[in-house]
Design a protein around this motif. Structure first.
Motif, PDB file in Angstrom:
ATOM      1  N   MET A 225       0.808  -1.203   0.000  1.00 11.61           N
ATOM      2  CA  MET A 225       0.000   0.000   0.000  1.00 11.61           C
ATOM      3  C   MET A 225       0.851   1.266   0.000  1.00 11.61           C
ATOM      4  N   ALA A 226       2.087   1.182   0.456  1.00 12.69           N
ATOM      5  CA  ALA A 226       2.922   2.370   0.527  1.00 12.69           C
ATOM      6  C   ALA A 226       3.356   2.852  -0.848  1.00 12.69           C
ATOM      7  N   ASP A 227       3.233   2.023  -1.861  1.00 18.07           N
ATOM      8  CA  ASP A 227       3.701   2.385  -3.186  1.00 18.07           C
ATOM      9  C   ASP A 227       2.549   2.655  -4.145  1.00 18.07           C
ATOM     10  N   GLN A 228       1.467   3.221  -3.665  1.00 24.46           N
ATOM     11  CA  GLN A 228       0.300   3.459  -4.489  1.00 24.46           C
ATOM     12  C   GLN A 228       0.223   4.880  -5.023  1.00 24.46           C
ATOM     13  N   GLY A 229       1.295   5.650  -5.004  1.00 25.55           N
ATOM     14  CA  GLY A 229       1.306   6.943  -5.644  1.00 25.55           C
ATOM     15  C   GLY A 229       0.731   8.102  -4.847  1.00 25.55           C
ATOM     16  N   LEU A 230       0.549   7.978  -3.536  1.00 26.86           N
ATOM     17  CA  LEU A 230      -0.016   9.079  -2.766  1.00 26.86           C
ATOM     18  C   LEU A 230       1.038   9.903  -2.042  1.00 26.86           C
ATOM     19  N   GLY A 231       2.258   9.412  -1.988  1.00 29.71           N
ATOM     20  CA  GLY A 231       3.315  10.082  -1.239  1.00 29.71           C
ATOM     21  C   GLY A 231       3.441  11.555  -1.575  1.00 29.71           C
ATOM     22  N   GLY A 232       3.147  12.398  -0.597  1.00 28.65           N
ATOM     23  CA  GLY A 232       3.300  13.832  -0.771  1.00 28.65           C
ATOM     24  C   GLY A 232       2.198  14.507  -1.571  1.00 28.65           C
ATOM     25  N   ALA A 233       1.165  13.777  -1.960  1.00 30.32           N
ATOM     26  CA  ALA A 233       0.087  14.365  -2.764  1.00 30.32           C
ATOM     27  C   ALA A 233      -0.590  15.498  -1.993  1.00 30.32           C
TER      28      ALA A 233
ATOM     29  N   GLU B 279      -3.564  11.972   5.728  1.00 28.13           N
ATOM     30  CA  GLU B 279      -2.203  12.177   6.234  1.00 28.13           C
ATOM     31  C   GLU B 279      -1.542  10.848   6.575  1.00 28.13           C
ATOM     32  N   GLY B 280      -2.336   9.867   6.977  1.00 24.57           N
ATOM     33  CA  GLY B 280      -1.810   8.524   7.208  1.00 24.57           C
ATOM     34  C   GLY B 280      -1.317   7.875   5.923  1.00 24.57           C
ATOM     35  N   TRP B 281      -1.796   8.367   4.786  1.00 20.85           N
ATOM     36  CA  TRP B 281      -1.346   7.897   3.471  1.00 20.85           C
ATOM     37  C   TRP B 281      -0.285   8.823   2.895  1.00 20.85           C
ATOM     38  N   ASP B 282       0.297   9.664   3.745  1.00 16.72           N
ATOM     39  CA  ASP B 282       1.382  10.574   3.377  1.00 16.72           C
ATOM     40  C   ASP B 282       0.941  11.676   2.417  1.00 16.72           C
TER      41      ASP B 282
ATOM     42  N   LEU C 261     -10.345   1.674   1.310  1.00 15.22           N
ATOM     43  CA  LEU C 261      -9.532   1.021   0.285  1.00 15.22           C
ATOM     44  C   LEU C 261      -9.926   1.490  -1.108  1.00 15.22           C
ATOM     45  N   LYS C 262     -11.221   1.640  -1.348  1.00 18.16           N
ATOM     46  CA  LYS C 262     -11.690   2.135  -2.639  1.00 18.16           C
ATOM     47  C   LYS C 262     -11.271   3.593  -2.837  1.00 18.16           C
ATOM     48  N   LEU C 263     -11.359   4.391  -1.784  1.00 14.20           N
ATOM     49  CA  LEU C 263     -10.927   5.786  -1.861  1.00 14.20           C
ATOM     50  C   LEU C 263      -9.445   5.869  -2.184  1.00 14.20           C
ATOM     51  N   ARG C 264      -8.651   5.085  -1.493  1.00 17.63           N
ATOM     52  CA  ARG C 264      -7.200   5.119  -1.722  1.00 17.63           C
ATOM     53  C   ARG C 264      -6.861   4.706  -3.146  1.00 17.63           C
ATOM     54  N   SER C 265      -7.503   3.670  -3.634  1.00 16.27           N
ATOM     55  CA  SER C 265      -7.272   3.207  -5.003  1.00 16.27           C
ATOM     56  C   SER C 265      -7.648   4.286  -6.016  1.00 16.27           C
ATOM     57  N   THR C 266      -8.789   4.931  -5.801  1.00 19.46           N
ATOM     58  CA  THR C 266      -9.247   5.991  -6.703  1.00 19.46           C
ATOM     59  C   THR C 266      -8.290   7.178  -6.679  1.00 19.46           C
ATOM     60  N   LEU C 267      -7.902   7.611  -5.487  1.00 22.03           N
ATOM     61  CA  LEU C 267      -6.982   8.733  -5.369  1.00 22.03           C
ATOM     62  C   LEU C 267      -5.644   8.417  -6.010  1.00 22.03           C
ATOM     63  N   SER C 268      -5.150   7.226  -5.765  1.00 17.85           N
ATOM     64  CA  SER C 268      -3.869   6.807  -6.346  1.00 17.85           C
ATOM     65  C   SER C 268      -3.914   6.875  -7.864  1.00 17.85           C
ATOM     66  N   HIS C 269      -4.983   6.360  -8.444  1.00 17.48           N
ATOM     67  CA  HIS C 269      -5.129   6.363  -9.903  1.00 17.48           C
ATOM     68  C   HIS C 269      -5.197   7.797 -10.446  1.00 17.48           C
ATOM     69  N   LEU C 270      -6.046   8.622  -9.856  1.00 16.01           N
ATOM     70  CA  LEU C 270      -6.210   9.991 -10.347  1.00 16.01           C
ATOM     71  C   LEU C 270      -4.950  10.834 -10.165  1.00 16.01           C
ATOM     72  N   ILE C 271      -4.287  10.674  -9.040  1.00 16.89           N
ATOM     73  CA  ILE C 271      -3.070  11.440  -8.774  1.00 16.89           C
ATOM     74  C   ILE C 271      -1.948  11.014  -9.706  1.00 16.89           C
ATOM     75  N   SER C 272      -1.826   9.714  -9.965  1.00 13.14           N
ATOM     76  CA  SER C 272      -0.770   9.272 -10.890  1.00 13.14           C
ATOM     77  C   SER C 272      -1.046   9.781 -12.304  1.00 13.14           C
ATOM     78  N   LEU C 273      -2.330   9.813 -12.722  1.00 13.67           N
ATOM     79  CA  LEU C 273      -2.670  10.387 -14.029  1.00 13.67           C
ATOM     80  C   LEU C 273      -2.339  11.875 -14.072  1.00 13.67           C
ATOM     81  N   GLN C 274      -2.682  12.584 -13.005  1.00 17.52           N
ATOM     82  CA  GLN C 274      -2.422  14.022 -12.922  1.00 17.52           C
ATOM     83  C   GLN C 274      -0.928  14.296 -13.023  1.00 17.52           C
ATOM     84  N   ARG C 275      -0.139  13.536 -12.308  1.00 15.46           N
ATOM     85  CA  ARG C 275       1.325  13.746 -12.324  1.00 15.46           C
ATOM     86  C   ARG C 275       1.907  13.434 -13.695  1.00 15.46           C
ATOM     87  N   ARG C 276       1.391  12.387 -14.331  1.00 14.28           N
ATOM     88  CA  ARG C 276       1.849  12.052 -15.693  1.00 14.28           C
ATOM     89  C   ARG C 276       1.519  13.161 -16.686  1.00 14.28           C
TER      90      ARG C 276
END
Length: 177
Positions: A43-51, A71-74, A159-174
């Motif tokens: 879970m630590a590598d799902q793209g939320l670090g520092g978002a 904040e628990g998801w960095d 878990l669904k929220l984290r997955s959704t945020l991870s996907h959207l944030i990684s797209l945004q960063r790309r």
């Protein structure tokens, strides 16, 4: 069953908030593997670090809970109960943001969609949006979809929220590269 305190707050015609008080847990220490590298859990590598995430919700308890969760998801989190509250904390047009998480129904007949639209129409790069609501109507689902936002219905599963945020944030960063 677990002996935790449970409470409810309800406003007729507006909705209800159920709360469960859970004792604070302890983080597991980081494990160090070969060559001194830290071993992360999956879970630590799902793209939320520092978002940078802005949370807009008229309920202070939900803002506090969402801030703690994110904040628990960095994530770096700014919570606001209205556009004016957000503007007191930062410049919504120029401040960096990776994602806006907004409740659909706010106070004074405002909607999260209206607030986010007023923010994003002035930004050079509109932020991705996750709209949260207890409204399950097809009309609202279609409206949110037409706006290009992601809709999540309450109760939101972490878990669904984290997955959704991870996907959207990684797209945004790309897209910003």
């Amino acid at each position: 069953m677990l002996g935790h305190d449970v409470s409810v707050s309800s406003v007729e015609g507006k909705g209800s908030v159920f709360s469960v008080s859970v004792p604070m847990g302890r983080l597991q220490p980081k494990r160090v593997g070969a060559a001194g590298k830290v071993i992360h859990n999956a879970m630590a590598d799902q793209g939320l670090g520092g978002a940078r995430v802005w949370v807009i919700d008229n309920d202070h308890a939900i803002c506090a809970g969402m801030k703690t969760l994110l904040e628990g998801w960095d994530c770096r989190v700014t919570v606001a109960t209205s556009l004016a509250d957000l503007e007191r904390q930062l410049d919504p047009v120029g401040s960096p943001v990776d994602l806006i998480l907004a409740d659909y129904h706010l106070d004074n007949d405002e909607t999260g969609a209206d607030i986010v639209a007023s923010i994003n129409e002035l930004r050079l790069h509109p932020a991705p949006v996750v709209m949260i609501t207890a409204n399950y109507t097809n009309e609202l689902k279609q409206h949110i979809r037409d706006l290009g936002y992601v809709l999540m219905n309450k109760p939101v599963k972490p878990l669904k929220l984290r997955s959704t945020l991870s996907h959207l944030i990684s797209l945004q960063r790309r897209n910003q590269r």
